[in-house]
Each structure stands twice: as structure tokens, then as C-alpha cells.
Design a protein around this motif. Structure first.
Motif, PDB file in Angstrom:
ATOM      1  N   THR A   1     -13.711   7.011   0.691  1.00  0.00           N
ATOM      2  CA  THR A   1     -12.459   6.273   0.573  1.00  0.00           C
ATOM      3  C   THR A   1     -11.719   6.251   1.896  1.00  0.00           C
ATOM      4  O   THR A   1     -11.249   5.187   2.335  1.00  0.00           O
ATOM      5  N   THR A   2     -11.603   7.387   2.552  1.00  0.00           N
ATOM      6  CA  THR A   2     -10.866   7.425   3.817  1.00  0.00           C
ATOM      7  C   THR A   2     -11.562   6.611   4.902  1.00  0.00           C
ATOM      8  O   THR A   2     -10.890   6.010   5.746  1.00  0.00           O
TER       9      THR A   2
ATOM     10  N   PRO B   1      -3.638   1.639   9.414  1.00  0.00           N
ATOM     11  CA  PRO B   1      -4.515   2.155   8.360  1.00  0.00           C
ATOM     12  C   PRO B   1      -4.979   3.591   8.606  1.00  0.00           C
ATOM     13  O   PRO B   1      -5.261   4.321   7.669  1.00  0.00           O
TER      14      PRO B   1
ATOM     15  N   VAL C   1       0.817  -1.201   0.000  1.00  0.00           N
ATOM     16  CA  VAL C   1       0.000   0.000   0.000  1.00  0.00           C
ATOM     17  C   VAL C   1       0.860   1.265   0.000  1.00  0.00           C
ATOM     18  O   VAL C   1       0.591   2.200  -0.755  1.00  0.00           O
TER      19      VAL C   1
ATOM     20  N   GLN D   1      -7.551  -2.245   0.546  1.00  0.00           N
ATOM     21  CA  GLN D   1      -7.078  -0.859   0.547  1.00  0.00           C
ATOM     22  C   GLN D   1      -6.629  -0.436  -0.846  1.00  0.00           C
ATOM     23  O   GLN D   1      -6.930   0.672  -1.294  1.00  0.00           O
TER      24      GLN D   1
ATOM     25  N   ASN E   1      -4.801  -5.225   3.091  1.00  0.00           N
ATOM     26  CA  ASN E   1      -4.059  -4.451   2.101  1.00  0.00           C
ATOM     27  C   ASN E   1      -4.659  -4.531   0.699  1.00  0.00           C
ATOM     28  O   ASN E   1      -4.695  -3.540  -0.020  1.00  0.00           O
TER      29      ASN E   1
ATOM     30  N   ASN F   1     -13.173   3.858   4.384  1.00  0.00           N
ATOM     31  CA  ASN F   1     -13.058   2.437   4.059  1.00  0.00           C
ATOM     32  C   ASN F   1     -11.623   1.955   3.884  1.00  0.00           C
ATOM     33  O   ASN F   1     -11.385   0.977   3.183  1.00  0.00           O
ATOM     34  N   LEU F   2     -10.670   2.581   4.516  1.00  0.00           N
ATOM     35  CA  LEU F   2      -9.282   2.148   4.423  1.00  0.00           C
ATOM     36  C   LEU F   2      -8.850   1.305   5.623  1.00  0.00           C
ATOM     37  O   LEU F   2      -7.667   1.179   5.889  1.00  0.00           O
ATOM     38  N   TYR F   3      -9.775   0.700   6.321  1.00  0.00           N
ATOM     39  CA  TYR F   3      -9.443  -0.067   7.521  1.00  0.00           C
ATOM     40  C   TYR F   3      -9.501  -1.570   7.301  1.00  0.00           C
ATOM     41  O   TYR F   3      -9.638  -2.327   8.237  1.00  0.00           O
ATOM     42  N   TYR F   4      -9.394  -2.008   6.073  1.00  0.00           N
ATOM     43  CA  TYR F   4      -9.441  -3.425   5.753  1.00  0.00           C
ATOM     44  C   TYR F   4      -8.053  -3.947   5.423  1.00  0.00           C
ATOM     45  O   TYR F   4      -7.056  -3.274   5.637  1.00  0.00           O
TER      46      TYR F   4
ATOM     47  N   ALA G   1      -5.328   6.782   5.922  1.00  0.00           N
ATOM     48  CA  ALA G   1      -6.531   7.609   5.796  1.00  0.00           C
ATOM     49  C   ALA G   1      -6.221   9.076   6.081  1.00  0.00           C
ATOM     50  O   ALA G   1      -6.720   9.968   5.390  1.00  0.00           O
TER      51      ALA G   1
END
Length: 175
Positions: free
Chosen positions: A136-137, A86, A33, A147, A144, A139-142, A90
Motif C-alpha cells: 500500500t505504501t 504523496p 485523501v 490513493q 487521489n 502504491n500511494l504515488y498516483y 506513505a
């Protein structure tokens, strides 16, 4: 079609291609990432620097400001551990979105000052950009690979939104 519109169309096409390439990376199990995010920001900054150099006679500083915003986001990403936390990814994306929103708002103000109705379209694309950026920000906790997909979709959407302005100006025949 003048030189500025051609350059903006070509840059927007490259941004769409860049977003599409990011979407393909998880298929090849390439999900670093931090490297992908830094690469996309660097390409984005470089493309906008080229845009600024090519259209500097039109007194348009959007490319320069976008390059500076990308450099600031690159510096933030380089100092944070976005691979393991993550929230940092974000945060750095959100910083870039804030700068880009201010640049887009300034562009809309420029059109409004010139009594050009394209400012309404700029505000609509600004709102869509902010909404897609916030989604987007969030949903960046998944993992790689997710992401990378989320970032790919965001940059694809951003490229499409960047394409709307020069295409509309060309089709309506306004300067």
C-alpha cells in the motif's frame, strides 16, 4: 463465545465496513485523501478505544495501544501536507503500520507465553499485514482517486485479518 470474542468480532466487522465505504468514495468523486485518511484513523482509534473499555477486565491492552498508535498517526497526518505530497501520506501510513506491527507481535508473544497455538496464526496475519501495508505504501504515488482505492483495499484487508483471530479462537474453542 465470551464477551471479548464478541467485541472483537463486532469491531472487525466495523473495520471491514469502513474499508468497504472507503472503496465507494471514488464513485461519488469524493477523493479528499487527507480527510478520508484522518477519518479512517479516527474511527479506527475510536473503535479500539471502545474495545478496550468493553474488555478491560480481561487485562487486554491491545485496544488501548492501537488507539494510541492511531492518535500518533493522526498527529503526524495533521502536520503534513498529504494532499500534495504523496510521500507524506506513505510515511504517515508506514508509521501507523510499524506501531500496529509491534502491537500484533506483542499479542502473538502473549499467545506463545500461554502455550496457545494461535500465536502461529497471529504471526501469519502479522506477515500478511506487513506485506499488504508495504504494498500500500509503495502504491500511494498516483492520483487521489487511486490513493483512496488503495487505502480502501488496505483497510478492507486489515479488517479481514482482524476477523481471523477471534473467529479462529471461537471455532477451535480455545481461550
Amino acid at each position: 463465545m465470551n464477551k471479548k470474542q464478541k467485541v472483537e468480532l463486532i469491531i472487525a466487522a466495523f473495520l471491514i465496513i469502513c474499508g468497504s465505504l472507503v472503496l465507494i468514495f471514488p464513485l461519488f468523486q469524493f477523493v479528499k485523501v487527507k480527510f478520508i485518511f484522518i477519518s479512517v484513523l479516527a474511527v479506527y482509534g475510536l473503535l479500539n478505544l471502545i474495545k478496550f473499555i468493553l474488555v478491560r477486565e480481561s487485562k487486554d491492552y491491545e485496544g488501548l495501544f492501537t488507539t494510541l498508535a492511531s492518535i500518533v498517526a493522526l498527529i503526524v497526518v495533521c502536520f503534513l501536507d498529504v494532499d500534495n505530497v504523496p510521500w507524506y501520506l506513505a510515511l504517515s501510513l508506514f508509521i501507523w503500520i510499524i506501531f500496529m506491527s509491534l502491537i500484533k507481535l506483542k499479542k502473538a508473544d502473549y499467545y506463545n507465553d500461554r502455550k496457545n497455538k494461535v500465536w502461529i496464526l497471529e504471526i501469519v496475519t502479522l506477515i500478511l499485514f506487513i506485506l499488504s501495508g508495504l504494498l500500500t505504501t509503495i502504491n500511494l504515488y498516483y492520483e487521489n482517486d487511486i490513493q483512496v482505492l488503495v487505502l480502501g483495499y488496505f483497510y478492507l484487508i486489515h479488517g479481514i485479518l482482524e476477523l481471523v483471530d477471534p473467529l479462529t479462537i471461537y471455532l477451535t474453542g480455545k481461550k
